[in-house]
Design a protein around this motif. Structure first.
Motif, short mmCIF file in Angstrom:
data_model
loop_
_atom_site.label_atom_id
_atom_site.label_comp_id
_atom_site.label_asym_id
_atom_site.label_seq_id
_atom_site.Cartn_x
_atom_site.Cartn_y
_atom_site.Cartn_z
N GLY A 140 0.85 -1.15 0.04
CA GLY A 140 -0.08 0.09 0.01
C GLY A 140 0.79 1.15 0.06
N ALA A 141 1.95 1.13 0.74
CA ALA A 141 2.84 2.42 0.80
C ALA A 141 3.53 2.73 -0.47
CB ALA A 141 3.78 2.26 1.94
N VAL A 142 3.92 1.70 -1.14
CA VAL A 142 4.53 1.64 -2.42
C VAL A 142 3.60 2.28 -3.38
CG1 VAL A 142 5.56 0.40 -4.18
CG2 VAL A 142 6.38 0.05 -1.94
N ARG A 143 2.37 1.75 -3.37
CA ARG A 143 1.45 2.27 -4.44
C ARG A 143 1.05 3.66 -4.17
NH1 ARG A 143 -1.14 -0.35 -7.89
NH2 ARG A 143 -3.21 0.97 -7.73
N ASP A 144 0.81 4.06 -2.78
CA ASP A 144 0.55 5.47 -2.38
C ASP A 144 1.70 6.49 -2.71
OD1 ASP A 144 -2.14 4.68 -1.49
OD2 ASP A 144 -1.33 4.57 0.62
N GLY A 145 2.91 5.95 -2.74
CA GLY A 145 3.87 6.80 -3.27
C GLY A 145 4.26 6.93 -4.85
N HIS A 146 3.34 6.23 -5.39
CA HIS A 146 3.60 6.01 -6.91
C HIS A 146 5.00 6.00 -7.43
CE1 HIS A 146 -0.62 7.22 -7.50
NE2 HIS A 146 -0.63 7.97 -6.36
N ILE A 147 5.60 5.03 -6.91
CA ILE A 147 6.86 4.69 -7.15
C ILE A 147 6.98 4.05 -8.71
CG2 ILE A 147 8.94 3.23 -6.70
CD1 ILE A 147 8.33 3.54 -3.61
N ARG A 148 7.80 4.77 -9.64
CA ARG A 148 8.01 4.18 -10.76
C ARG A 148 9.51 3.98 -11.19
NH1 ARG A 148 5.32 9.67 -13.01
NH2 ARG A 148 6.69 10.42 -11.28
#
Length: 341
Positions: A140-148
């Protein structure tokens, strides 16, 4: 009678006997084989610091101090793996002897709803199973941070969630991925999990080091999972201009010391609070927590994530009266406490 581990009061541990209830339709009974604690959230109950803010009012979406969040005694432990020893009426898709896992405190037997447990496949470590919860929150944290792909990422706090978030950022194509933690054992675990750079914030200016390793830009995304106000300050210092700090930890009330007039004011970072079990998910309706769990379990069960470095140490059930308090009192000796029954 079977026993369970409880906190009868603040910073106390004890074994307690409990009755093994008769199965209701749709339930199973499992003999517990393994389990693990959830260090951060359980400390809120064990150490008692969450009660000062009260409990969450779902209707008003506010905490009410007059309603305590925890009432002692409380069960300790987060997830258990067990072998099915009894099937309730109507359970047809599970078999005696199968290994399954679900949320549950450290107790010698569990009664679970059959349609809520997950099967532990042959060849998949129990350590993967007990890491489903931290992987849910890390994802959830990785998705909420929109890591690309290509993003520079710094993760603060190398507990279970931080170590998984580090690995997920690597899987997402981030580089470099910087791990920050003051504890030697957790920095060593971060190296095992693939961190490109590991920093001890007590020995360096972590924010400045992150800027230097990213050609002065800073991290595109900082993920804070230590629960320390000093770590949040360092994340605000090390994040790139107009970029994202993901605040995922569940800390007690912070003391004075956050300087929101420095980098936070000049560089305009966005602080995104992340909690995978809050409803609705930020990406609802396409994403919800069941989907996060499904993705997390696929990555855990296919070996994409290193859980051996996360679940340490592993102790016997009988040792918990001595070993459980070490989570709070000696964090340099554990990452995510595992238990063999």
């Amino acid at each position: 009678m079977p026993r369970e581990l409880i906190a009868p009061g603040r910073e106390q541990v004890a074994f307690r006997e409990y009755e093994s209830a008769a199965l209701q339709p749709g339930e199973i009974r499992a003999k517990t084989l393994f389990g693990a604690a959830k260090t951060g959230s359980e400390m809120a109950a064990y150490k008692g610091y969450a009660n000062s803010r009260g409990s969450y009012d779902e209707e008003y979406h506010i905490f009410r101090a007059e309603r305590p969040m925890f009432r002692y005694p409380v069960g300790l432990g987060n997830t258990c793996v067990g072998e099915i020893i009894e099937l309730g009426e109507g359970v047809t898709d599970l078999n005696l002897g199968q290994r399954v896992f679900h949320y549950g405190h450290f107790r010698e037997e569990h009664v679970w709803l059959a349609d809520e447990v997950r099967i532990l496949p042959n060849g998949v470590s129990w350590k993967a199973a007990v890491c489903l919860d931290p992987t849910d929150f890390a994802l959830g944290a990785v998705r909420d941070g929109h890591i690309r792909i290509g993003d520079a990422v710094a993760v603060f706090g190398m507990g279970a969630i931080g170590l998984i978030a580090l690995q997920l950022a690597k899987l997402a194509g981030a580089y470099p991925v910087v791990a920050v933690d003051p504890l030697e054992n957790r920095r060593a675990a971060a190296f095992e999990c693939g961190a490109d750079l590991v920093l001890d914030p007590t020995e360096c200016d972590a924010g400045l080091e992150i800027k230097e390793v990213t050609d002065k830009r800073g991290a595109d995304v900082c993920i804070e999972y230590s629960g320390s106000h000093l770590a949040l300050q360092a994340a605000l210092r090390g994040v790139a201009y107009n970029s994202v700090v993901v605040a995922g930890a569940w800390p007690g009330a912070y003391p004075a010391g956050l300087d929101l007039g420095a980098e936070a004011h000049f560089n305009q970072p966005r602080i995104v609070f992340s909690r995978s079990c809050s409803v609705p998910n930020p990406d609802y309706p396409n994403w919800d927590e069941p989907r996060l769990f499904d993705v997390a379990w696929r990555l855990l069960s296919n070996g994409s994530l290193n859980t051996e470095a996360v679940v340490q140490p592993v102790v016997g059930f009988e040792e918990l009266l001595e070993e459980y308090p070490r989570i709070a009192n000696d964090p340099g000796e554990n990452v995510k406490l595992g238990v063999r029954f």
